[in-house]
Write a protein that holds these residues in place. Sequence first.
Motif, PDB file in Angstrom:
ATOM      1  N   THR A  26       5.793  10.486  -6.543  1.00 56.84           N
ATOM      2  CA  THR A  26       4.445   9.995  -6.331  1.00 56.84           C
ATOM      3  C   THR A  26       3.694  10.114  -7.645  1.00 56.84           C
ATOM      4  OG1 THR A  26       2.482  10.175  -4.921  1.00 56.84           O
ATOM      5  CG2 THR A  26       3.567  12.240  -5.481  1.00 56.84           C
ATOM      6  N   PRO A  27       2.824   9.189  -8.002  1.00 55.97           N
ATOM      7  CA  PRO A  27       2.570   7.953  -7.267  1.00 55.97           C
ATOM      8  C   PRO A  27       3.821   7.090  -7.216  1.00 55.97           C
ATOM      9  CG  PRO A  27       1.608   7.812  -9.463  1.00 55.97           C
ATOM     10  CD  PRO A  27       2.130   9.218  -9.300  1.00 55.97           C
ATOM     11  N   PRO A  28       3.790   6.045  -6.375  1.00 58.58           N
ATOM     12  CA  PRO A  28       4.991   5.231  -6.175  1.00 58.58           C
ATOM     13  C   PRO A  28       5.323   4.415  -7.413  1.00 58.58           C
ATOM     14  CG  PRO A  28       3.139   4.194  -5.101  1.00 58.58           C
ATOM     15  CD  PRO A  28       2.643   5.508  -5.634  1.00 58.58           C
ATOM     16  N   GLY A  81       0.788  -1.225   0.000  1.00 60.27           N
ATOM     17  CA  GLY A  81       0.000   0.000   0.000  1.00 60.27           C
ATOM     18  C   GLY A  81       0.821   1.276   0.000  1.00 60.27           C
ATOM     19  N   ARG A  82       2.093   1.190  -0.359  1.00 64.56           N
ATOM     20  CA  ARG A  82       2.954   2.373  -0.354  1.00 64.56           C
ATOM     21  C   ARG A  82       2.411   3.417  -1.320  1.00 64.56           C
ATOM     22  NH1 ARG A  82       7.544   2.866  -3.214  1.00 64.56           N
ATOM     23  NH2 ARG A  82       7.551   0.666  -3.726  1.00 64.56           N
ATOM     24  N   SER A  83       2.360   4.695  -0.905  1.00 62.94           N
ATOM     25  CA  SER A  83       1.820   5.748  -1.773  1.00 62.94           C
ATOM     26  C   SER A  83       2.891   6.715  -2.274  1.00 62.94           C
ATOM     27  CB  SER A  83       0.704   6.515  -1.049  1.00 62.94           C
ATOM     28  OG  SER A  83       1.174   7.068   0.139  1.00 62.94           O
ATOM     29  N   MET A  84       4.163   6.426  -1.991  1.00 64.94           N
ATOM     30  CA  MET A  84       5.249   7.218  -2.549  1.00 64.94           C
ATOM     31  C   MET A  84       6.505   6.355  -2.601  1.00 64.94           C
ATOM     32  SD  MET A  84       6.419   9.848   0.424  1.00 64.94           S
ATOM     33  CE  MET A  84       6.503   9.301   2.112  1.00 64.94           C
ATOM     34  N   SER A  85       7.446   6.784  -3.423  1.00 63.04           N
ATOM     35  CA  SER A  85       8.758   6.143  -3.476  1.00 63.04           C
ATOM     36  C   SER A  85       9.785   7.143  -2.970  1.00 63.04           C
ATOM     37  CB  SER A  85       9.118   5.751  -4.909  1.00 63.04           C
ATOM     38  OG  SER A  85       8.296   4.716  -5.375  1.00 63.04           O
ATOM     39  N   SER A 133       6.357   0.782  -7.482  1.00 66.18           N
ATOM     40  CA  SER A 133       5.498  -0.326  -7.066  1.00 66.18           C
ATOM     41  C   SER A 133       4.348  -0.538  -8.019  1.00 66.18           C
ATOM     42  CB  SER A 133       4.951  -0.078  -5.658  1.00 66.18           C
ATOM     43  OG  SER A 133       4.109   1.051  -5.657  1.00 66.18           O
ATOM     44  N   ASP A 134       4.101   0.403  -8.928  1.00 60.85           N
ATOM     45  CA  ASP A 134       3.032   0.222  -9.889  1.00 60.85           C
ATOM     46  C   ASP A 134       3.473  -0.728 -10.971  1.00 60.85           C
ATOM     47  OD1 ASP A 134       2.045   3.714  -9.783  1.00 60.85           O
ATOM     48  OD2 ASP A 134       1.569   2.049  -8.474  1.00 60.85           O
TER      49      ASP A 134
END
Length: 194
Positions: A180-182, A102-106, A185-186
């Motif tokens: 962001t978005p991460p 659920g990470r919302s940033m890198s 992870s997308d």
Amino acid sequence: MSGFDVGGRLRALRIERDLSQRELAKRANVTNSTISLIEQNSVSPSVSSLKKILDALPVSISEFFAGEPSQEEPKVFYRAEELTDIGDGQLSWRLIGARRPGRSMSILHERYPPGADTGETMLEHDGEEGGVIVSGTIELTVGNEVQQLGTGDAYYFDSRLPHRFRNVGDRECVIVSANTPPSFSDGGDACHHV
């Protein structure tokens, strides 16, 4: 990408998706021999080349290097050795919380040795990114603008603008950045600096 079996991981993901080397090469717009050489660990792909191939799967850079998200309670603190290096062996990009669900940033701790470059192909992806130069000098191209940034300087831009990072100095450049978005992870559509 030393210490990590890039070829084995790529081969496993390709087979998992029931793709031939030829089909993956076609989707990624690279040669069949490129896929074959990477899978044999005969060549070490640049981050931008690897991203192009992973986008065709689609798999994000962090998923490629970190594996599946952790099922444990999300961590708060990370020791230096726990950061996932998603660089290409020359560039070091250590991702904080790569397996955090659920990470919302890198957030990245980046290291560019002298002469390091994200590649002649300008990068573009959805989102925003920013960072601070901790030490050294980096040449940053965003759209038609080019600036050399030094220790304490910073940047913030719309990542849909074509961009490139080059260390034109004679010593390592260290940057702490976030996007962001991460993108790491997308599933395959975007990636910071790669």
